[in-house]
Design a protein around this motif. Sequence first.
Motif, PDB file in Angstrom:
ATOM      1  N   GLU A 143      74.712  47.649 109.517  1.00 60.37           N
ATOM      2  CA  GLU A 143      74.268  46.822 109.192  1.00 60.37           C
ATOM      3  C   GLU A 143      75.186  45.549 109.082  1.00 60.37           C
ATOM      4  OE1 GLU A 143      70.584  48.018 106.222  1.00 60.37           O
ATOM      5  OE2 GLU A 143      72.421  49.259 106.012  1.00 60.37           O
ATOM      6  N   GLY A 144      76.274  45.770 108.784  1.00 62.40           N
ATOM      7  CA  GLY A 144      77.302  44.634 108.473  1.00 62.40           C
ATOM      8  C   GLY A 144      77.440  44.146 106.995  1.00 62.40           C
ATOM      9  N   THR A 145      76.511  44.082 106.209  1.00 59.86           N
ATOM     10  CA  THR A 145      76.553  43.590 104.969  1.00 59.86           C
ATOM     11  C   THR A 145      75.655  44.380 104.055  1.00 59.86           C
ATOM     12  OG1 THR A 145      74.922  41.689 105.478  1.00 59.86           O
ATOM     13  CG2 THR A 145      77.244  41.143 105.725  1.00 59.86           C
ATOM     14  N   THR A 146      75.925  44.345 102.947  1.00 62.77           N
ATOM     15  CA  THR A 146      74.961  44.860 101.856  1.00 62.77           C
ATOM     16  C   THR A 146      74.070  43.875 101.822  1.00 62.77           C
ATOM     17  OG1 THR A 146      74.979  45.859  99.615  1.00 62.77           O
ATOM     18  CG2 THR A 146      76.358  44.033  99.758  1.00 62.77           C
ATOM     19  N   ASN A 147      72.682  44.662 101.058  1.00 61.34           N
ATOM     20  CA  ASN A 147      71.593  43.688 100.669  1.00 61.34           C
ATOM     21  C   ASN A 147      70.892  44.249  99.425  1.00 61.34           C
ATOM     22  OD1 ASN A 147      70.586  46.259 101.547  1.00 61.34           O
ATOM     23  ND2 ASN A 147      69.108  45.153 103.099  1.00 61.34           N
ATOM     24  N   ARG A 148      71.301  45.397  98.673  1.00 60.78           N
ATOM     25  CA  ARG A 148      70.467  45.793  97.647  1.00 60.78           C
ATOM     26  C   ARG A 148      68.912  46.175  97.930  1.00 60.78           C
ATOM     27  NH1 ARG A 148      72.948  46.249  92.737  1.00 60.78           N
ATOM     28  NH2 ARG A 148      74.983  45.032  92.247  1.00 60.78           N
ATOM     29  N   THR A 149      68.702  46.578  99.182  1.00 63.21           N
ATOM     30  CA  THR A 149      67.313  46.953  99.433  1.00 63.21           C
ATOM     31  C   THR A 149      67.459  48.167 100.144  1.00 63.21           C
ATOM     32  OG1 THR A 149      66.880  44.653 100.118  1.00 63.21           O
ATOM     33  CG2 THR A 149      65.311  46.162 100.587  1.00 63.21           C
ATOM     34  N   ASN A 150      67.341  49.451  99.424  1.00 61.27           N
ATOM     35  CA  ASN A 150      67.715  50.688  99.735  1.00 61.27           C
ATOM     36  C   ASN A 150      66.762  51.339 100.612  1.00 61.27           C
ATOM     37  OD1 ASN A 150      69.370  53.338  97.694  1.00 61.27           O
ATOM     38  ND2 ASN A 150      69.044  53.241  99.576  1.00 61.27           N
ATOM     39  N   ASP A 151      65.588  51.074 100.364  1.00 69.17           N
ATOM     40  CA  ASP A 151      64.529  51.583 101.420  1.00 69.17           C
ATOM     41  C   ASP A 151      63.955  50.778 102.491  1.00 69.17           C
ATOM     42  OD1 ASP A 151      64.060  53.212  99.273  1.00 69.17           O
ATOM     43  OD2 ASP A 151      62.514  52.247  98.195  1.00 69.17           O
ATOM     44  N   VAL A 152      64.943  49.764 102.949  1.00 62.97           N
ATOM     45  CA  VAL A 152      64.804  48.877 103.983  1.00 62.97           C
ATOM     46  C   VAL A 152      65.997  48.929 104.974  1.00 62.97           C
ATOM     47  CG1 VAL A 152      63.949  46.838 105.133  1.00 62.97           C
ATOM     48  CG2 VAL A 152      62.674  47.525 103.343  1.00 62.97           C
ATOM     49  N   LEU A 153      66.026  49.298 106.264  1.00 61.83           N
ATOM     50  CA  LEU A 153      67.132  49.066 106.947  1.00 61.83           C
ATOM     51  C   LEU A 153      67.291  47.719 107.651  1.00 61.83           C
ATOM     52  CD1 LEU A 153      69.537  50.913 107.800  1.00 61.83           C
ATOM     53  CD2 LEU A 153      68.322  51.322 110.157  1.00 61.83           C
ATOM     54  N   LYS A 308      75.081  27.375 101.189  1.00 55.90           N
ATOM     55  CA  LYS A 308      73.993  27.225 101.717  1.00 55.90           C
ATOM     56  C   LYS A 308      73.662  28.551 102.788  1.00 55.90           C
ATOM     57  CE  LYS A 308      73.037  22.403 101.409  1.00 55.90           C
ATOM     58  NZ  LYS A 308      71.866  22.248 100.439  1.00 55.90           N
ATOM     59  N   ALA A 309      74.591  28.907 103.530  1.00 47.55           N
ATOM     60  CA  ALA A 309      74.474  29.929 104.554  1.00 47.55           C
ATOM     61  C   ALA A 309      74.333  31.367 103.702  1.00 47.55           C
ATOM     62  CB  ALA A 309      75.634  29.854 105.401  1.00 47.55           C
ATOM     63  N   ASP A 310      75.051  31.499 102.694  1.00 47.75           N
ATOM     64  CA  ASP A 310      75.142  32.552 101.703  1.00 47.75           C
ATOM     65  C   ASP A 310      73.908  32.805 101.117  1.00 47.75           C
ATOM     66  OD1 ASP A 310      77.903  33.209 102.657  1.00 47.75           O
ATOM     67  OD2 ASP A 310      78.782  32.718 100.718  1.00 47.75           O
ATOM     68  N   LEU A 311      73.425  31.715 100.553  1.00 51.67           N
ATOM     69  CA  LEU A 311      71.960  31.752  99.861  1.00 51.67           C
ATOM     70  C   LEU A 311      70.966  32.326 100.903  1.00 51.67           C
ATOM     71  CD1 LEU A 311      69.923  31.463  97.479  1.00 51.67           C
ATOM     72  CD2 LEU A 311      70.150  29.174  97.913  1.00 51.67           C
ATOM     73  N   ALA A 312      71.041  31.526 101.978  1.00 49.82           N
ATOM     74  CA  ALA A 312      69.796  31.909 103.251  1.00 49.82           C
ATOM     75  C   ALA A 312      70.005  33.459 103.393  1.00 49.82           C
ATOM     76  CB  ALA A 312      70.187  31.095 104.388  1.00 49.82           C
ATOM     77  N   GLN A 313      71.261  34.104 103.520  1.00 51.71           N
ATOM     78  CA  GLN A 313      71.413  35.392 103.745  1.00 51.71           C
ATOM     79  C   GLN A 313      70.914  36.226 102.496  1.00 51.71           C
ATOM     80  OE1 GLN A 313      74.756  37.055 106.182  1.00 51.71           O
ATOM     81  NE2 GLN A 313      75.397  37.868 104.081  1.00 51.71           N
ATOM     82  N   GLU A 314      71.342  35.730 101.357  1.00 56.31           N
ATOM     83  CA  GLU A 314      70.493  36.500 100.101  1.00 56.31           C
ATOM     84  C   GLU A 314      69.158  36.583 100.421  1.00 56.31           C
ATOM     85  OE1 GLU A 314      72.819  34.778  96.692  1.00 56.31           O
ATOM     86  OE2 GLU A 314      74.673  35.200  97.547  1.00 56.31           O
ATOM     87  N   LEU A 315      68.514  35.497 100.528  1.00 59.98           N
ATOM     88  CA  LEU A 315      67.074  35.406 100.556  1.00 59.98           C
ATOM     89  C   LEU A 315      66.462  36.490 101.557  1.00 59.98           C
ATOM     90  CD1 LEU A 315      66.582  31.458 100.319  1.00 59.98           C
ATOM     91  CD2 LEU A 315      66.030  33.281  98.172  1.00 59.98           C
TER      92      LEU A 315
END
Length: 407
Positions: A143-153, A308-315
Amino acid sequence: MSVVLGRPYQFVPPHRGNLWPSFIQTFRIVDRYLHRKEGVVDFECRGLDRWRESVDRGDGILLAPNHCRYADPLVLGWPARELRQHVFAMASWHLFNEGWLDSFAIQKMGGFSINREGSDRQSLEMAIGILADAERPLILFPEGTTNRTNDVLKPMLEGITFIARTAARKRAKTSDGQVVMHPVALKYLCQGDITSWANEQLSELEDRLSWRISPSDTILQRTVRVAEGLLSLKEIEHVGNVGTGDLPQRRDQLMRALLEQAESKLNLIPGPDIRDRVRTIRSEVVARYFARPHTSDETEALRIYATKADLAQELLSYPTCYLDRELATDTRIVETIQRMQETFLGTANVAVPLKVVIQCDDAIVVPPHKSARGEEDPLLGLLRERLTSMITTLSAEARPATQCGLA
């Protein structure tokens, strides 16, 4: 901000000796770090016999886990310890800039850097060489980066299969061995009742919003409401007003606005994929920053575009329906609260104790030939299918919010 502007990228090779990783494993330093920094206090390994069989055959081993927490690379040290194996791992360049101790520890445990904002031939060649020589198992997060969403790939990057296939071709030329890929599912489970912890964390966020809650509000209702309130603040900050529509629609509108603002200033042509657009913005920011000296105003502007790019990725890490009443679990609520804390406060509270289940799947033999152009690599599709199946099954081990008084 994960874009590194303090110094230009320089490849960091892995430590290849056994002394340091053996020392770290023997004295359980990773265990203490995970407990204190990530709240991970226990683990359970499943299917390690599959990994062991690949080791016994002398295969070049690629471990491909889902990536939902910063703890993921370190928790894989537990199955490695049980198998008496050291591992290598590809790690983002920004992790080597978090402090000298973190950089030292990552490298000594077998980590090497990858430049996410540009091409990195040295890192790719390192990964290919490790697999082709079957030196140690190699950890790559598809996935490349982490997302704190354990149940969704999340969508997976094609780079992992490029590395695997290239290594398989190289290995076929030099030996009779093979390269295999093991999908590895990581599932974090809450240990005990999270009500007290969630109440405390939500109360802090609600205080910052100057809110008073109703005694009848559930933890789940409060979590969703805080998410909506914090999204409203970001909307006002970046577009000047609160968006319209439901929460997912407003999330998507804000992501588009953030990316369009940065792209217009950097004269970039928007693409169809959010993650590709984020990567393009970050790469352009780094390229411009190191191309010539800048005034303080120009430097600050580049930092804003990267933010701004980081926030978009976090969202993008707030998936639709994740907290629907019938789908929500205690772990999903914890993930969402911690993700909001990171996005809006800068750091997450990790006092809730977690156990991680580490499940290793059967080996997938990597074919040495290239995949057909213009089509998705079938190897990537098989990896996604295996990981999704394991994650879906493991997600059922979390406690439903409706059954533990949270909804």
